[in-house]
Design an enzyme around this catalytic site. Structure first.
Site, PDB file in Angstrom:
ATOM      1  NE  ARG A 189     -14.474   0.476 -22.796  1.00  0.00           N
ATOM      2  CZ  ARG A 189     -14.939   0.455 -24.046  1.00  0.00           C
ATOM      3  NH1 ARG A 189     -16.230   0.356 -24.269  1.00  0.00           N
ATOM      4  NH2 ARG A 189     -14.113   0.507 -25.070  1.00  0.00           N
ATOM      5  CB  CYS A 223     -13.379   3.924 -32.378  1.00  0.00           C
ATOM      6  SG  CYS A 223     -14.622   4.956 -31.566  1.00  0.00           S
ATOM      7  CG  HIS A 245     -10.402   3.860 -26.760  1.00  0.00           C
ATOM      8  ND1 HIS A 245      -9.978   2.674 -26.199  1.00  0.00           N
ATOM      9  CD2 HIS A 245     -11.517   3.553 -27.473  1.00  0.00           C
ATOM     10  CE1 HIS A 245     -10.802   1.706 -26.564  1.00  0.00           C
ATOM     11  NE2 HIS A 245     -11.738   2.203 -27.324  1.00  0.00           N
ATOM     12  CG  ASP A 295     -15.923   8.370 -31.123  1.00  0.00           C
ATOM     13  OD1 ASP A 295     -16.786   7.492 -31.352  1.00  0.00           O
ATOM     14  OD2 ASP A 295     -15.381   8.514 -30.008  1.00  0.00           O
ATOM     15  NE  ARG A 345      -9.624  -1.984 -29.861  1.00  0.00           N
ATOM     16  CZ  ARG A 345     -10.607  -1.623 -29.040  1.00  0.00           C
ATOM     17  NH1 ARG A 345     -11.727  -1.112 -29.517  1.00  0.00           N
ATOM     18  NH2 ARG A 345     -10.470  -1.723 -27.722  1.00  0.00           N
ATOM     19  CD  GLN A 385     -10.867   1.936 -31.764  1.00  0.00           C
ATOM     20  OE1 GLN A 385     -11.644   1.307 -31.085  1.00  0.00           O
ATOM     21  NE2 GLN A 385     -10.660   1.646 -33.055  1.00  0.00           N
TER      22      GLN A 385
HETATM   23  N1   CP Z   1     -14.384   0.969 -30.191  1.00  0.00           N
HETATM   24  C1   CP Z   1     -14.654   0.418 -28.990  1.00  0.00           C
HETATM   25  O1   CP Z   1     -13.897   0.536 -28.021  1.00  0.00           O
HETATM   26  O2   CP Z   1     -15.808  -0.310 -28.973  1.00  0.00           O
HETATM   27  P1   CP Z   1     -16.523  -0.906 -27.693  1.00  0.00           P
HETATM   28  O3   CP Z   1     -17.058   0.253 -26.888  1.00  0.00           O
HETATM   29  O4   CP Z   1     -17.636  -1.748 -28.256  1.00  0.00           O
HETATM   30  O5   CP Z   1     -15.541  -1.718 -26.900  1.00  0.00           O
HETATM   31  N1  NVA Z   2     -15.878   8.239 -27.434  1.00  0.00           N
HETATM   32  C1  NVA Z   2     -16.641   7.026 -27.272  1.00  0.00           C
HETATM   33  C2  NVA Z   2     -15.840   5.852 -27.731  1.00  0.00           C
HETATM   34  C3  NVA Z   2     -16.546   4.530 -27.644  1.00  0.00           C
HETATM   35  C4  NVA Z   2     -15.681   3.376 -28.055  1.00  0.00           C
HETATM   36  C5  NVA Z   2     -17.062   6.881 -25.822  1.00  0.00           C
HETATM   37  O1  NVA Z   2     -16.257   7.166 -24.939  1.00  0.00           O
HETATM   38  O2  NVA Z   2     -18.215   6.510 -25.590  1.00  0.00           O
END
Ligand code: CP
Ligand code: NVA
Length: 311
Positions: free
Chosen positions: A109, A267, A136, A228, A295, A139
């Site tokens: 990440r 998400c 992502h 989101d 997930r 997801q």
């Molecule tokens: N939806 C998602 O990726 O959640 P987190 O940021 O908690 O991993």
């Molecule tokens: N769009 C959000 C998704 C979090 C899972 C972010 O990038 O923070």
């Protein structure tokens, strides 16, 4: 089949995504009733180790990759990027080479998608994108699994409404629309469009992608309404975003326009009272808790695909 990276959903190709979704559903059903930490009967990743590397916070991605590896019979190591020598100037390339000598796959990440691409180029083990500024994919594999479970049919030919920011999560839904062939209607305020390259690629695959500024136009008659946060991790313009997105909350009225059989996805984490009303996320049309739990199941199939064990 050799090892492969999952940097964007389209790395799977249409056939690969279908295999991932079907495998995820079958494997989930096969372990019904087992406690979360018990391995699947075939333990296909016995002896394998995944390293999960986080530059940003995470709840679902962190837990689900760890549990996914346990259920596949393997092990997981979670690393905060700030604890590595990376923060003291060791290069991404050298870090990737070192990780490749210790583990069988890496999930990252990262703030910058380009950094994950660079890591993947230098690594000799599969690299999976656990969220970047661009996309992502993990997801959206879970979202698709959830939609197919809830609607009782393949996502092909369904109608999705994205309401809000054209962000990383939206970009991966655009890719999914191209791969599976569903209609995607995106409603966003001016200045918050999804990635133009992803839109063009999905349209080139034949997906019908409609873009407007109207949540009502997007939501009317949709099978899936998805949103989101208005302020993603790394966004520095929170005040103007909160102003610009005021008309983009998913409300009971909007879900009513979609229809009684429509489902709501998010998400998570959710900002209740901003992008979604409490009564929607807590209501009967919400599938968000299944979506989060899925997930694990989606990522098990993605890990098997990346390690060349899914065909
Ligand atoms: N939806 C998602 O990726 O959640 P987190 O940021 O908690 O991993
Ligand atoms: N769009 C959000 C998704 C979090 C899972 C972010 O990038 O923070």
């Amino acid at each position: 089949m050799g090892a492969r990276n999952l940097l964007n959903l389209s790395d799977l190709g249409p056939g690969g995504l279908r295999r991932v979704l079907d495998h995820a559903r079958a494997r989930k059903l096969a372990r019904k009733g087992l406690p979360h930490g018990a391995a699947d009967g075939d333990a296909p990743l016995a002896g394998h180790v995944l390293a999960s590397l986080f530059e940003k916070p995470s709840t679902r991605t962190r837990l689900s990759f760890d549990i996914a590896m346990r259920q596949l019979g393997g092990e997981a190591i979670t690393v905060a990027a700030g604890d590595l020598q990376l923060g003291r100037g060791e290069s991404i390339d050298d870090t990737a080479r070192v990780f490749s000598g210790f583990v069988d796959a890496v999930m990252i990440r990262a703030n910058r998608h380009a950094d994950v691409e660079a890591f993947a180029r230098a690594a000799s083990v599969p690299v999976l994108n656990g969220l970047t500024d661009l996309s992502h994919p993990c997801q959206i594999a879970a979202d698709l699994l959830t939609v197919e479970e809830r609607l009782g049919r393949n996502a092909d030919g369904t109608v999705w409404a994205w309401v809000g920011d054209g962000n990383n999560v939206c970009n991966s839904i655009v890719e999914a629309a191209g791969l599976l062939g569903f209609q995607l209607r995106i409603a966003h305020p001016e200045g918050y469009a999804p990635d133009a390259g992803f839109i063009a690629a999905a349209r080139a695959r034949g997906a019908e992608i409609r873009i407007s500024a109207s949540p009502e136009e997007a939501g009317a008659g949709a099978d899936v309404v998805v949103t989101d946060t208005w302020v993603s991790m790394g966004d520095t313009d929170a005040d103007s975003r909160l102003r610009d997105f005021q008309a983009y909350q998913v409300t009971p009225l909007l879900m009513g326009l979609a229809g009684a059989n429509a489902i709501f996805l998010h998400c998570l984490p959710a900002h209740r009272g901003e992008e979604v009303a409490d009564s929607v996320i807590d209501g009967p049309q919400s599938a968000v808790w299944d979506e989060a739990a899925n997930r694990v199941h989606a990522q098990k199939a993605l890990l098997l695909w990346a390690l060349g064990k899914l065909g």
